[in-house]
Design a protein around this motif. Structure first.
Motif, PDB file in Angstrom:
ATOM      1  N   PHE A 161       0.871  -1.175   0.000  1.00  0.00           N
ATOM      2  CA  PHE A 161       0.000   0.000   0.000  1.00  0.00           C
ATOM      3  C   PHE A 161       0.904   1.221   0.000  1.00  0.00           C
ATOM      4  CE2 PHE A 161      -2.888   3.235   1.404  1.00  0.00           C
ATOM      5  CZ  PHE A 161      -4.141   2.811   0.991  1.00  0.00           C
ATOM      6  N   VAL A 162       0.724   2.095  -0.983  1.00  0.00           N
ATOM      7  CA  VAL A 162       1.600   3.265  -1.120  1.00  0.00           C
ATOM      8  C   VAL A 162       0.771   4.543  -1.089  1.00  0.00           C
ATOM      9  CG1 VAL A 162       3.309   1.949  -2.441  1.00  0.00           C
ATOM     10  CG2 VAL A 162       1.519   3.201  -3.660  1.00  0.00           C
ATOM     11  N   MET A 163       1.407   5.619  -0.613  1.00  0.00           N
ATOM     12  CA  MET A 163       0.756   6.931  -0.578  1.00  0.00           C
ATOM     13  C   MET A 163       1.774   8.000  -0.917  1.00  0.00           C
ATOM     14  SD  MET A 163      -1.589   6.530   2.895  1.00  0.00           S
ATOM     15  CE  MET A 163      -2.361   8.140   2.749  1.00  0.00           C
ATOM     16  N   GLY A 164       1.284   9.123  -1.439  1.00  0.00           N
ATOM     17  CA  GLY A 164       2.137  10.286  -1.657  1.00  0.00           C
ATOM     18  C   GLY A 164       2.259  11.091  -0.380  1.00  0.00           C
ATOM     19  N   ASP A 165       3.367  11.792  -0.207  1.00  0.00           N
ATOM     20  CA  ASP A 165       3.552  12.622   0.991  1.00  0.00           C
ATOM     21  C   ASP A 165       2.658  13.861   0.954  1.00  0.00           C
ATOM     22  OD1 ASP A 165       5.426  10.815   1.836  1.00  0.00           O
ATOM     23  OD2 ASP A 165       7.170  12.045   1.318  1.00  0.00           O
ATOM     24  N   ASN A 166       2.267  14.285  -0.235  1.00  0.00           N
ATOM     25  CA  ASN A 166       1.322  15.392  -0.402  1.00  0.00           C
ATOM     26  C   ASN A 166      -0.088  14.786  -0.358  1.00  0.00           C
ATOM     27  OD1 ASN A 166       0.105  17.831  -0.957  1.00  0.00           O
ATOM     28  ND2 ASN A 166       1.080  18.117  -2.955  1.00  0.00           N
TER      29      ASN A 166
END
Length: 262
Positions: free
Chosen positions: A218-223
């Motif tokens: 599961f990945v997410m952007g820091d923004n």
């Protein structure tokens, strides 16, 4: 555009020309005669192109940041290097692992083939590993029921659009990095796609909770409020991992960004 495939085809074509020249054509040319054009612009380039292909496929690959989804860690226009062997060696084009390496860890910034369009490379931060339960409720990230530590920092000014975002320092698996939140952005996730293992996720007005399936991340952007990531299009299969981003090597107009990042 699948640059890896194009480079492979160029390597293959010049390699064939090189073999023809070495095994056959070179023996027919008169001593001291000038090489034909197909040798000058094809066969003679093969060693160089082969070296570039091997370096890019198995050691390190350059990558340009195309969007603001990883601000403030990475800015649009950053040129970064991606370590291609830290997670193990994979065959070019098809991505089959041939030599094992280190495990992907929470907090790593990784480049991967975008699941809906595998010819496109994306970059995000790994948040959840196989078997993890990832929760993002009211913009508070939790892993397996434990809130990820964070502390408020001064608001972040976006120089290109002249507005402020809330900024937090987050610590995940010993990795400390900054994230952004927009106060006027909703907590719920809009425009969720029908992705594989969609039934492992529950969405509500406060955010989501997802159970990461085996061999996926599961990945997410820091923004956080300006990133389409696993919240929207789903999990990243292990086979899609390209490598670990580790160094900013150039940025037009801001040489101060050259160096490593968190």
């Amino acid at each position: 555009m699948n640059f890896a495939l194009i480079l492979f085809l160029i390597t293959l074509a010049t390699g064939i020309l090189w073999l023809i020249d070495v095994l056959y054509a070179r023996k027919l040319r008169a001593p001291g005669s000038k090489n034909p054009i197909w040798v000058e612009w094809g066969a003679s380039l093969f060693p160089v192109i082969l070296a570039v292909f091997a370096l890019r496929s198995f050691v390190v690959e350059p990558f340009k940041i195309p969007s603001g989804s990883m601000i403030p860690t990475l800015q649009v226009g950053d040129y970064i290097l991606v370590n291609k062997f830290t997670y193990g060696l994979r065959l070019p084009i098809i991505g089959t692992e041939i030599v094992g390496g280190n495990a992907v860890e929470r907090g790593d910034v990784v480049v991967f083939r975008y699941p809906p369009e595998p010819n496109v490379d994306y970059i995000k931060r790994v948040i959840g590993l196989p078997g993890d339960t990832v929760s993002y409720q009211n913009k508070q990230l939790s892993i397996n029921g434990v809130p990820v530590p964070r502390k408020a920092e001064p608001d972040y000014l976006h120089p290109d659009r002249m507005y402020y975002s809330k900024q937090y320092q987050e610590t995940l698996n010993g990795v400390t990095y900054d994230t952004l939140n927009d106060s006027d952005a909703p907590a719920f996730v809009p425009d969720v796609a029908r992705f594989p293992y969609r039934d492992q996720c529950r969405y509500d007005s406060n955010g989501f909770v997802c159970k990461v399936p085996a061999d996926h991340y599961f990945v997410m952007g820091d923004n956080r409020d300006n990133s389409k990531d696993s919240r929207v299009w789903g999990f990243v299969p292990d086979a899609n991992i390209v490598g670990k981003a580790f160094f900013i090597w150039f940025h037009w107009g801001d040489l101060g960004r050259i160096g490593s990042f968190r």
